[in-house]
Design an enzyme around this catalytic site. Structure first.
Site, PDB file in Angstrom:
ATOM      1  N   HIS A   1       0.839  -1.195   0.000  1.00 49.90           N
ATOM      2  CA  HIS A   1       0.000   0.000   0.000  1.00 49.90           C
ATOM      3  C   HIS A   1       0.884   1.259   0.000  1.00 49.90           C
ATOM      4  O   HIS A   1       0.646   2.186  -0.779  1.00 49.90           O
ATOM      5  CB  HIS A   1      -0.926  -0.030   1.224  1.00 49.90           C
ATOM      6  N   GLU A   2       1.897   1.265   0.857  1.00 50.18           N
ATOM      7  CA  GLU A   2       2.794   2.429   0.919  1.00 50.18           C
ATOM      8  C   GLU A   2       3.530   2.635  -0.400  1.00 50.18           C
ATOM      9  O   GLU A   2       3.679   3.765  -0.874  1.00 50.18           O
ATOM     10  CB  GLU A   2       3.811   2.279   2.059  1.00 50.18           C
TER      11      GLU A   2
ATOM     12  N   HIS B   1       1.397   4.326  -2.969  1.00 56.71           N
ATOM     13  CA  HIS B   1       1.367   5.790  -2.915  1.00 56.71           C
ATOM     14  C   HIS B   1       2.507   6.384  -3.731  1.00 56.71           C
ATOM     15  O   HIS B   1       2.348   7.407  -4.392  1.00 56.71           O
ATOM     16  CB  HIS B   1       1.510   6.272  -1.465  1.00 56.71           C
TER      17      HIS B   1
ATOM     18  N   GLU C   1      -6.085   6.883  -1.140  1.00 55.87           N
ATOM     19  CA  GLU C   1      -6.022   5.685  -0.299  1.00 55.87           C
ATOM     20  C   GLU C   1      -6.636   4.491  -1.019  1.00 55.87           C
ATOM     21  O   GLU C   1      -6.094   3.389  -0.991  1.00 55.87           O
ATOM     22  CB  GLU C   1      -6.739   5.914   1.036  1.00 55.87           C
TER      23      GLU C   1
ATOM     24  N   ASP D   1      -4.664   1.123  -2.091  1.00 58.79           N
ATOM     25  CA  ASP D   1      -5.204  -0.195  -1.731  1.00 58.79           C
ATOM     26  C   ASP D   1      -5.317  -1.077  -2.965  1.00 58.79           C
ATOM     27  O   ASP D   1      -4.933  -2.244  -2.952  1.00 58.79           O
ATOM     28  CB  ASP D   1      -6.607  -0.058  -1.106  1.00 58.79           C
TER      29      ASP D   1
HETATM   30 ZN   LIG Z   1      -2.189   5.264   2.591  1.00 62.92          ZN
END
Ligand SMILES: [Zn+2]
Length: 410
Positions: free
Chosen positions: A274-275, A278, A352, A356
């Protein structure tokens, strides 16, 4: 009272009313029933606790906000800004140093007044819910380090901005824009290696199953990752998190030791994915560009208002100055800040979902990410059923139930 004062006053009151309304709506959503995806993660007792945590924090937020507003009004309408100005000028130190004294004292005053509140939040509220690990010693040294950093880094920057607006005429705003932008880039660049280690220990993740899984995942998405760090979050709190800082060669992924302790390897890889999402989806870069653009607009508007007589009349000032103009403009700017904040949060919530989705697509494992989110929420006593209006005003992340639904459906 002139119309500038009225605008600022109305903004403060409107902001308080809106947030209180959102809080009330939020509290009314609470109920005993654990939402379905969380059955088995949250037992009834822990769930009841999470709701109590929300109630306690909301009430505490009201008290803090009311206190802040009262202090501001007493200071403002008691002509505090004028008296402090007269006192700062009595040192006869020229405009830049006088400005540093003036703003420095306002900041010190605000910090001292907020101190009992942060002590209460850490040592009473967080303690009561079993989160607090901060000792008095850590609390005090954190404060001192923060103070030193703001004097060493913030002081010269503020002096530079004051000097530009004092001496550079109509060019001041874009000179400031360039200097502040470069300053912020340097801070971002040195933060992982120089600033954050002042507060936490960063240790490279040990070789083993977890490191191997993370490295091979990073390789599979062509993300150059030299090292993953473990940060000793447990020094201060039982809460857990993961984050990404810096850029270029200095970029770092850090996992809280509390996170590692509570999650399986595949859950941790999902959090990390997930990070990385981004980063890959350029969210970090976009956020940076938007905030630099906003800074430019703000400085330009500041240059228009900084010598506007009405701004000084609103605060009972007898003489104009760059430093006081900056403070007053900051208050006048808050409606714009409010709307920009809402926009940035909407963007962040959208990002977000994107991160995801990236994690699910690249790990081919939605259930690990969903499980990780469930554990994280339960561990941090997050509110599972926030009111949509509260989310609209305050949330940078979508409500966890919505995220889980999106993950499991993708
Ligand atoms: Zn996040």
């Amino acid at each position: 009272m002139n119309f500038i004062a009225v605008i600022i006053l109305l903004t403060i009151v409107a902001d308080f009313v809106l947030h209180t309304l959102a809080d009330v709506l939020n509290l009314r959503m609470l109920g005993d029933k654990v939402p379905e995806p969380f059955q088995g993660v949250y037992d009834t007792e822990r769930y009841r606790q999470s709701q109590e945590y929300l109630r306690v924090n909301t009430r505490f937020g009201w008290i803090t906000a009311l206190f802040d507003i009262s202090v501001l009004f007493v200071f403002w309408f008691g002509k505090g800004f004028l008296f402090l100005d007269q006192w700062s000028r009595s040192w006869n130190q020229g405009p830049v140093l006088t400005g540093l004294i003036y703003i420095g004292i306002l900041i010190a005053f605000k910090t001292i007044l907020s101190l009992p509140f942060s002590i209460y939040a850490t040592f009473v509220i967080e303690e009561r819910f079993g989160f607090n690990k901060t000792t008095w010693r850590i609390f005090a040294t954190d404060m001192l380090k923060g103070l030193m950093l703001s004097i060493l880094l913030g002081g010269p920057l503020l002096a530079g901005v004051l000097a530009f607006f004092e001496y550079a005429g109509s060019n001041a705003w874009w000179y400031c824009w360039i200097v502040v932008t470069i300053f912020m880039l340097i801070i971002q660049f040195i933060a992982p290696t120089w600033i954050m280690p002042l507060f936490n220990k960063f240790e490279p993740l040990e070789d083993g199953e977890l490191k191997h899984a993370i490295m091979s995942y990073a390789q599979s998405v062509k993300f150059s990752l030299k090292n993953v760090f473990v940060i000793d979050g447990s020094r201060r709190s039982e809460k857990s998190n993961a984050f990404f800082t810096g850029f270029g060669k200095n970029k770092r992924i850090a996992l809280f030791d509390t996170l590692i302790a509570q999650h399986t390897v595949s859950e941790l890889v999902a959090v990390l994915a997930h990070e990385i999402g981004h980063y890959k989806k350029k969210h970090i870069l976009q956020t940076m560009i938007i905030s630099f653009a906003e800074l430019g607009i703000m400085l330009f508007l500041l240059s228009l208002f900084i010598s506007y007589q009405g701004l000084f009349d609103a605060f009972y000032m007898e003489q104009k100055s760059v430093y006081a103009g900056m403070i007053f403009f900051g208050m006048l700017y808050s409606p714009i800040e409010f709307f920009l904040g809402i926009f940035m949060q909407m963007r962040s919530r959208k990002n977000e979902y994107e991160a995801d989705r990236f994690a699910v697509e690249t790990t081919q494992d939605g259930s690990s990410l969903a499980d990780a989110l469930k554990k994280l929420s339960a561990n941090n006593l997050s509110n599972l059923i926030p009111h949509p209006f509260y989310v609209f005003l305050n949330y940078s992340h979508p409500p966890v139930l919505k995220r889980i639904r999106a993950i499991l459906n993708s």
